[in-house]
Scaffold this active site. Structure first.
Site, PDB file in Angstrom:
ATOM      1  N   CYS A   1      -6.398  -9.295  23.203  1.00  0.00           N
ATOM      2  CA  CYS A   1      -5.898  -8.516  22.106  1.00  0.00           C
ATOM      3  C   CYS A   1      -5.067  -7.566  22.429  1.00  0.00           C
ATOM      4  CB  CYS A   1      -7.078  -8.168  21.378  1.00  0.00           C
ATOM      5  SG  CYS A   1      -8.187  -7.163  22.499  1.00  0.00           S
TER       6      CYS A   1
ATOM      7  N   CYS B   1       0.685  -1.202  -0.035  1.00  0.00           N
ATOM      8  CA  CYS B   1      -0.128   0.060   0.088  1.00  0.00           C
ATOM      9  C   CYS B   1       0.905   1.302   0.092  1.00  0.00           C
ATOM     10  CB  CYS B   1      -0.981  -0.050   1.213  1.00  0.00           C
ATOM     11  SG  CYS B   1      -1.782   1.403   1.389  1.00  0.00           S
TER      12      CYS B   1
END
Length: 445
Positions: free
Chosen positions: A402, A67
């Site tokens: 997480c 990207c």
């Protein structure tokens, strides 16, 4: 413009340099690099900079990142790094947090397990709709702002998500759909939520709107379904609040089909518009299998799955346990979990909705548990929850997290409650980003 030497990276993936006593954080900078950078923001304690030219590159630098939007979009803090280096960096991040606590000094921290896919792995996107109906912008908020950055071809998204975003933009223009403006609090369409079930290649689209807008939403749904035939489910959620919470309380189905069938491993799940489902199905399977491995079940155990969501971990453990009881505060998730257990014929699974502390105490009095699985949101567990879990005295606790920071904090609390952390397994759920998932195994000391 400064010439800077990067000495390390911080936990958000910024390269760290020092210039005349000031700490400079360079987006995309890697340790060992010499760079020419342009200062973009000057703060009291630290400044931020963007790379203008690389004088000496790190061997870990990816020569052709997927990207080119790195400067504008800070969603992929590690995109500039080769993938093996990302895995090493994530192990380092977890190690730094865990080793802050002397109680965790003996815990074994394994190498990060790679995601099956480095790109195109995200099966879900929650995107902001902004701009005017003749020039809509669909994307994400820039950090610390309400500016919306267009991400029409995000490399992390499943290709079908990008196709739906393009079709939605064309449909908004054609149907002159009024886009919500948070400043004036006027307009109809606020968010576009897209979810892909990878095995069936079917898509769910949810329009989040301020009002019914019956005709506009039906025409937009029809336009998207014609452009992207894989779209099987279209729903509408009405959110009348003025804050940044995406979903409101009222739902309406636009298509006859109301749910999407998705799979993790050999387990199937029915997903409704609000269902929480892991965004990387391949990595989720690795995590669930690691939980099953750590559990070492023999068929005699009673398991409590705390923060069970729609029942993913519960279903992976049900085959080997005597009984699994899932606890979740969200009523809709418990309804989904119950339906998923029935669909997978897991008759030994039951789910309860309510406050974690209250239900843990109740279940403890009913017959305790041999294993408790914790899978809390990013903020981790409340200390009261950890005390209630320890009071049941399970032989093992498995903690899925997480956030390495809140994981380390909670493992330290559990050490004082009589539980020793034996090992921590990082899993790369989010390649190209600074986020990492962990599975920790604890045993009663």
């Amino acid at each position: 413009m400064l010439e800077l030497h990067i000495t390390s990276t911080n936990d958000e993936g910024f390269g760290v340099a020092n210039h005349e006593g000031t700490r400079v954080l360079v987006a995309g900078g890697l340790p060992g690099e010499a760079l020419v950078a342009k200062i973009t923001y000057v703060g009291r304690r630290e400044s931020f900079a963007n790379i203008i030219k690389t004088i000496k590159a790190s061997p870990d630098r990816n020569p052709s990142p997927a990207c080119k939007m790195g400067r504008a979009c800070d969603g992929c803090g590690l995109m500039q790094m080769r993938y093996p280096a990302q895995l090493t960096w994530k192990k380092g991040l977890v190690t730094r947090q865990i080793r802050k606590f002397p109680s965790l000094s003996d815990a074994v921290i394994h190498d990060t397990i790679a995601s099956p896919s480095e790109l195109g792995y995200r099966n879900t996107a929650k995107l902001v709709v902004a701009g005017k109906n003749n020039d809509p912008v669909i994307g994400i908020y820039r950090r610390n702002s309400h500016d919306v950055l267009e991400i029409a071809d995000c490399n992390l998204h499943h290709p079908l998500i990008n196709k739906v975003v393009k079709a939605a933009k064309a449909g908004i223009k054609k149907g002159k759909v009024q886009i919500y403006n948070p400043k004036s609090e006027m307009g109809l369409l606020r968010y576009l939520v897209v979810r892909v079930a990878e095995q069936s290649n079917k898509v769910m689209v949810v329009f989040v709107t301020t009002d019914e807008g019956y005709n506009e939403m039906h025409h937009l749904a029809k336009f998207i379904q014609q452009a992207v035939p894989e779209v099987a489910v279209v729903a509408q959620n009405i959110n009348t609040s003025t804050g940044n919470v995406i979903f409101g309380h009222k739902d309406r189905s636009i298509t006859k089909a109301q749910t999407l069938k998705a799979y993790i491993g050999d387990k199937s799940f029915n997903l409704s518009p609000h269902s929480f489902f892991q965004v990387n199905s391949g990595a989720a399977r690795i995590i669930y299998e690691k939980v099953r491995e750590f559990a070492r079940l023999t068929g005699k155990e009673r398991v409590i799955d705390l923060y069970c969501g729609i029942g993913g971990i519960s279903l992976f453990l049900a085959d080997k346990a005597r009984e699994v009881v899932g606890i979740e505060v969200v009523d809709a998730a418990v309804a989904d979990a119950t339906a998923n257990a029935a669909m997978n014929r897991a008759d030994n699974c039951s789910f309860e909705a309510g406050d974690a502390v209250h239900l843990i105490d109740e279940i403890g009095q009913e017959g305790g548990a041999d294993l408790i699985v914790l899978n809390p949101p990013r903020k981790g567990c409340d200390e009261k929850v950890l005390k209630s879990v320890a009071a049941i005295k399970p032989q093992r606790i498995i903690y899925v997290s997480c956030s390495p920071e809140t994981l380390a904090r909670d493992l330290d609390i559990l050490s004082r409650l009589g539980y020793k952390t034996l090992e921590v397994q990082p899993v790369d759920m989010f390649p190209q980003t600074v986020h990492v998932e962990d599975v920790a195994l604890l045993e009663k000391a």
